[in-house]
Design a protein around this motif. Structure first.
Motif, PDB file in Angstrom:
ATOM      1  N   LYS A   1      -4.792  18.763   4.936  1.00 47.79           N
ATOM      2  CA  LYS A   1      -4.361  17.265   4.369  1.00 47.79           C
ATOM      3  C   LYS A   1      -4.833  17.141   2.795  1.00 47.79           C
ATOM      4  N   ALA A   2      -5.981  17.488   2.654  1.00 42.09           N
ATOM      5  CA  ALA A   2      -6.712  17.077   1.486  1.00 42.09           C
ATOM      6  C   ALA A   2      -5.930  17.966   0.394  1.00 42.09           C
TER       7      ALA A   2
ATOM      8  N   SER B   1      -1.599  -2.624  -2.915  1.00 38.29           N
ATOM      9  CA  SER B   1      -3.211  -2.495  -2.690  1.00 38.29           C
ATOM     10  C   SER B   1      -3.441  -1.063  -2.860  1.00 38.29           C
ATOM     11  N   GLY B   2      -2.907  -0.196  -3.647  1.00 37.68           N
ATOM     12  CA  GLY B   2      -3.286   1.328  -3.830  1.00 37.68           C
ATOM     13  C   GLY B   2      -2.923   2.191  -2.739  1.00 37.68           C
ATOM     14  N   ASN B   3      -3.638   3.152  -2.898  1.00 36.19           N
ATOM     15  CA  ASN B   3      -3.227   3.922  -1.622  1.00 36.19           C
ATOM     16  C   ASN B   3      -3.564   3.742  -0.370  1.00 36.19           C
TER      17      ASN B   3
ATOM     18  N   PHE C   1     -13.369   0.245   6.667  1.00 40.69           N
ATOM     19  CA  PHE C   1     -12.051  -0.732   6.316  1.00 40.69           C
ATOM     20  C   PHE C   1     -11.422  -0.845   7.526  1.00 40.69           C
TER      21      PHE C   1
ATOM     22  N   ALA D   1       0.828  -1.174   0.013  1.00 39.04           N
ATOM     23  CA  ALA D   1      -0.255  -0.093   0.035  1.00 39.04           C
ATOM     24  C   ALA D   1       0.970   1.067  -0.163  1.00 39.04           C
TER      25      ALA D   1
ATOM     26  N   PHE E   1     -13.349   2.581  -6.564  1.00 38.02           N
ATOM     27  CA  PHE E   1     -13.696   3.965  -6.295  1.00 38.02           C
ATOM     28  C   PHE E   1     -14.900   4.337  -5.835  1.00 38.02           C
TER      29      PHE E   1
ATOM     30  N   ILE F   1      -5.029   3.049  -7.298  1.00 35.04           N
ATOM     31  CA  ILE F   1      -4.045   3.973  -8.226  1.00 35.04           C
ATOM     32  C   ILE F   1      -2.875   2.957  -8.804  1.00 35.04           C
TER      33      ILE F   1
ATOM     34  N   LEU G   1      -4.568   3.420   3.141  1.00 36.33           N
ATOM     35  CA  LEU G   1      -5.924   4.193   3.803  1.00 36.33           C
ATOM     36  C   LEU G   1      -5.429   4.887   5.012  1.00 36.33           C
TER      37      LEU G   1
ATOM     38  N   LEU H   1     -15.419   3.209  -2.204  1.00 32.09           N
ATOM     39  CA  LEU H   1     -14.658   4.308  -1.242  1.00 32.09           C
ATOM     40  C   LEU H   1     -15.221   5.538  -1.259  1.00 32.09           C
TER      41      LEU H   1
HETATM   42  C1  LIG Z   1      -7.427  13.485   3.578  1.00 32.96           C
HETATM   43  C2  LIG Z   1      -7.163  12.910   2.363  1.00 32.96           C
HETATM   44  C3  LIG Z   1      -5.889  12.104   2.467  1.00 32.96           C
HETATM   45  C4  LIG Z   1      -5.803  11.073   1.281  1.00 32.96           C
HETATM   46  C5  LIG Z   1      -4.210  11.054   0.840  1.00 32.96           C
HETATM   47  C6  LIG Z   1      -4.359  10.312  -0.644  1.00 32.96           C
HETATM   48  C7  LIG Z   1      -3.056  10.499  -1.241  1.00 32.96           C
HETATM   49  C8  LIG Z   1      -3.239  10.111  -2.640  1.00 32.96           C
HETATM   50  C9  LIG Z   1      -4.430   9.205  -2.938  1.00 32.96           C
HETATM   51  C10 LIG Z   1      -4.554   8.774  -4.410  1.00 32.96           C
HETATM   52  C11 LIG Z   1      -5.667   8.033  -4.680  1.00 32.96           C
HETATM   53  C12 LIG Z   1      -5.829   6.599  -4.638  1.00 32.96           C
HETATM   54  C13 LIG Z   1      -6.734   5.851  -4.494  1.00 32.96           C
HETATM   55  C14 LIG Z   1      -6.807   4.555  -4.244  1.00 32.96           C
HETATM   56  O1  LIG Z   1      -5.674   3.623  -4.323  1.00 32.96           O
HETATM   57  S1  LIG Z   1      -8.232   3.553  -4.046  1.00 32.96           S
HETATM   58  C15 LIG Z   1      -7.703   2.145  -3.245  1.00 32.96           C
HETATM   59  C16 LIG Z   1      -7.080   1.905  -2.072  1.00 32.96           C
HETATM   60  N1  LIG Z   1      -7.031   0.546  -1.603  1.00 32.96           N
HETATM   61  C17 LIG Z   1      -8.046  -0.225  -0.993  1.00 32.96           C
HETATM   62  O2  LIG Z   1      -9.148   0.425  -0.724  1.00 32.96           O
HETATM   63  C18 LIG Z   1      -7.634  -1.470  -0.601  1.00 32.96           C
HETATM   64  C19 LIG Z   1      -7.673  -1.820   0.891  1.00 32.96           C
HETATM   65  N2  LIG Z   1      -7.194  -2.942   1.246  1.00 32.96           N
HETATM   66  C20 LIG Z   1      -7.741  -4.136   1.147  1.00 32.96           C
HETATM   67  O3  LIG Z   1      -9.065  -4.013   0.519  1.00 32.96           O
HETATM   68  C21 LIG Z   1      -7.363  -5.470   1.504  1.00 32.96           C
HETATM   69  O4  LIG Z   1      -6.329  -5.186   2.630  1.00 32.96           O
HETATM   70  C22 LIG Z   1      -6.934  -6.226   0.355  1.00 32.96           C
HETATM   71  C23 LIG Z   1      -7.914  -6.858  -0.646  1.00 32.96           C
HETATM   72  C24 LIG Z   1      -5.808  -5.386  -0.463  1.00 32.96           C
HETATM   73  C25 LIG Z   1      -5.840  -7.410   0.889  1.00 32.96           C
HETATM   74  O5  LIG Z   1      -6.900  -8.150   1.931  1.00 32.96           O
HETATM   75  P1  LIG Z   1      -6.369  -9.677   2.717  1.00 32.96           P
HETATM   76  O6  LIG Z   1      -7.284 -10.023   3.380  1.00 32.96           O
HETATM   77  O7  LIG Z   1      -5.634 -10.374   1.765  1.00 32.96           O
HETATM   78  O8  LIG Z   1      -4.870  -8.774   3.579  1.00 32.96           O
HETATM   79  P2  LIG Z   1      -5.216  -7.830   4.658  1.00 32.96           P
HETATM   80  O9  LIG Z   1      -6.371  -6.857   4.530  1.00 32.96           O
HETATM   81  O10 LIG Z   1      -4.970  -8.539   6.062  1.00 32.96           O
HETATM   82  O11 LIG Z   1      -3.592  -6.854   4.474  1.00 32.96           O
HETATM   83  C26 LIG Z   1      -2.680  -7.235   5.081  1.00 32.96           C
HETATM   84  C27 LIG Z   1      -2.275  -5.864   5.908  1.00 32.96           C
HETATM   85  O12 LIG Z   1      -2.008  -4.801   4.989  1.00 32.96           O
HETATM   86  C28 LIG Z   1      -2.803  -3.845   5.477  1.00 32.96           C
HETATM   87  N3  LIG Z   1      -3.455  -3.231   4.121  1.00 32.96           N
HETATM   88  C29 LIG Z   1      -3.546  -3.746   2.782  1.00 32.96           C
HETATM   89  N4  LIG Z   1      -3.874  -2.678   2.126  1.00 32.96           N
HETATM   90  C30 LIG Z   1      -3.842  -1.545   2.606  1.00 32.96           C
HETATM   91  C31 LIG Z   1      -4.419  -0.253   2.361  1.00 32.96           C
HETATM   92  N5  LIG Z   1      -4.659   0.074   0.972  1.00 32.96           N
HETATM   93  N6  LIG Z   1      -4.269   0.680   3.100  1.00 32.96           N
HETATM   94  C32 LIG Z   1      -3.759   0.504   4.284  1.00 32.96           C
HETATM   95  N7  LIG Z   1      -3.618  -0.741   4.888  1.00 32.96           N
HETATM   96  C33 LIG Z   1      -3.523  -1.843   3.928  1.00 32.96           C
HETATM   97  C34 LIG Z   1      -4.173  -4.495   6.027  1.00 32.96           C
HETATM   98  O13 LIG Z   1      -4.812  -3.201   6.866  1.00 32.96           O
HETATM   99  C35 LIG Z   1      -3.085  -5.631   6.806  1.00 32.96           C
HETATM  100  O14 LIG Z   1      -2.722  -4.790   7.933  1.00 32.96           O
HETATM  101  P3  LIG Z   1      -2.625  -5.378   9.418  1.00 32.96           P
HETATM  102  O15 LIG Z   1      -1.808  -6.780   9.079  1.00 32.96           O
HETATM  103  O16 LIG Z   1      -1.887  -4.438  10.198  1.00 32.96           O
HETATM  104  O17 LIG Z   1      -3.673  -5.694   9.694  1.00 32.96           O
END
Ligand SMILES: CCCCCCCCCCC/C=C/C(=O)SCCNC(=O)CCNC(=O)[C@H](O)C(C)(C)COP(=O)(O)OP(=O)(O)OC[C@H]1O[C@@H](n2cnc3c(N)ncnc32)[C@H](O)[C@@H]1OP(=O)(O)O
Length: 359
Positions: free
Chosen positions: A181-182, A163-165, A352, A128, A237, A214, A167, A240
């Motif tokens: 921040k935004a 896994s993209g941005n 999430f 991520a 998207f 992303i 969170l 979210l």
């Molecule tokens: C105020 C505004 C601030 C905004 C700042 C923005 C900066 C620029 C943004 C650009 C726009 C981007 C948009 C995107 O990318 S949208 C997509 C975002 N991603 C997600 O929604 C994915 C979220 N993750 C999941 O759904 C699952 O984790 C996943 C399907 C990827 C994997 O599932 P699985 O069950 O196999 O594994 P875990 O969930 O147990 O993951 C292992 C650990 O990793 C952590 N994790 C994974 N992905 C993310 C993530 N994207 N963000 C944060 N953490 C993530 C997960 O929490 C687990 O952590 P722990 O072991 O500590 O529990």
């Protein structure tokens, strides 16, 4: 009690004596706090887009807003004190960071056979993308554009491509509040995507596993996308409360036609590697068991082709769209800045983390 000037000066000197490089993110924090403590809020002109290092420093300082000088001084002293104790206790052990190319904490960067490989390296978090990672990627692209490699490759360490941005970028709110921040995140996003639009050499994605958000949209700006048959492509998207970025609102309809782009970008349909290939987002799919071997053999052969011819060809293919892509990137980032402040988005992010907490 606040840190006195003497404590602050002593901390400034201690930084010079640190045994271990604290990494870019910490160095930026130190820089910003130092400037805030000595000069107050940032009011110097913002450096140009390609002056990446000074721009990162300016962003870090500017992000401190109106933090009082005394608080900045105290935060600086506390940060240095934390660095000293961690460096003392870990000086015997060669850390992971020491083994990587200097200056990158979240990426592993290697150059071999005229190929610079940028590997996302947070496998425990599915690669991520933290704000630090966005910044390090920009620096890595800047360096790769100038090194003597012919091709630049992105890949992920572990079972995910990315896994993209991350969170947690939504939960780490500075003293200036969520609006600030935004605003800063929209600037970061825009600059990040601009680096891909402008990257002069052939850019290759070696998609070793699932890609989300992303990490998927930006693929529309790559020149080759090789995928393992384990990879999936997901842009949730609307789930979210967010909207497309990475110029995908333009590149995806162009690549796969509006009907399929809408399925992905509005309805969050997850594509298999085979489907992504059929839609033209992926260049070629390989069985996971032979993926690395086949892809790197191919890339090594390509990297021996004429460097100038490849770079000029890329300019011919891409240059006439650059202006349009920059405008689209600016608009997508502006819209997201608003979206991030919406209840829909905040609730989705909270969901999430609360789902994770219940597991
Ligand atoms: C105020 C505004 C601030 C905004 C700042 C923005 C900066 C620029 C943004 C650009 C726009 C981007 C948009 C995107 O990318 S949208 C997509 C975002 N991603 C997600 O929604 C994915 C979220 N993750 C999941 O759904 C699952 O984790 C996943 C399907 C990827 C994997 O599932 P699985 O069950 O196999 O594994 P875990 O969930 O147990 O993951 C292992 C650990 O990793 C952590 N994790 C994974 N992905 C993310 C993530 N994207 N963000 C944060 N953490 C993530 C997960 O929490 C687990 O952590 P722990 O072991 O500590 O529990």
């Amino acid at each position: 009690m606040g840190a006195c000037q003497k404590d602050f000066e002593s901390a400034v000197n201690q930084v010079k004596l640190l045994k271990k490089d604290p990494g870019n993110e910490v160095k930026l924090k130190l820089y910003a706090l130092y400037k805030q403590a000595t000069e107050g809020p940032c009011n110097t002109p913002k450096p140009g887009l390609f002056d990446l290092i000074n721009k990162a420093k300016w962003d870090a300082w500017n992000a401190l807003g109106n933090l009082p000088k005394e608080t900045a001084r105290q935060n600086y002293v506390d940060l240095v004190s934390g660095l000293r104790s961690s460096s003392d206790s870990s000086s015997q052990v060669k850390s992971e960071a020491d083994k990587k190319r200097a200056g990158y904490d979240t990426l592993v960067i290697t150059s071999e056979d005229c190929i610079t490989k940028i590997m996302l390296n947070r496998p425990a978090k599915k690669n991520a993308l933290t704000t630090q990672m966005y910044r390090e990627i920009m620096l890595a692209l800047e360096a790769a554009s100038k090194d003597d490699s012919t091709i630049t490759v992105f890949t992920g360490n572990g079972d995910y491509y990315s896994s993209g941005n991350d969170l947690t970028n939504f939960t780490d709110i500075p003293p200036g509040g969520i609006e600030e921040k935004a605003k800063n995140s929209a600037i970061l996003l825009r600059d990040f995507v601009d680096c891909f639009i402008d990257f002069p050499k052939p850019l290759v994605a070696v998609v070793n596993g699932p890609a989300v958000g992303i990490a998927v949209t930006i693929l529309g700006l790559f020149d080759l996308v090789y995928a393992s048959d384990r990879a999936t492509f997901h842009t949730p998207f609307s789930h979210l409360g967010q909207t497309p970025e990475g110029c995908s609102s333009y590149t995806f309809p162009k690549i796969m036609g509006p009907a399929k782009a809408v399925e992905m970008l509005i309805f969050g349909k997850k594509l298999t590697a085979g489907e992504a290939y059929a839609q033209g987002l992926v260049t070629e799919v390989f069985p996971d068991s032979t993926f690395q071997k086949e892809v790197w053999t191919r890339l090594k052969a390509y990297s021996k082709l004429s460097q100038n011819a490849m770079h000029i060809s890329k300019q011919i293919i891409r240059n006439h769209e650059k202006e349009k892509l920059h405008a689209i990137n600016a608009e997508e980032s502006r819209i997201l800045q608003e979206r991030w402040l919406s209840d829909e988005c905040m609730n989705a992010v909270m969901d999430f983390f609360s789902r994770k907490a219940k597991l």
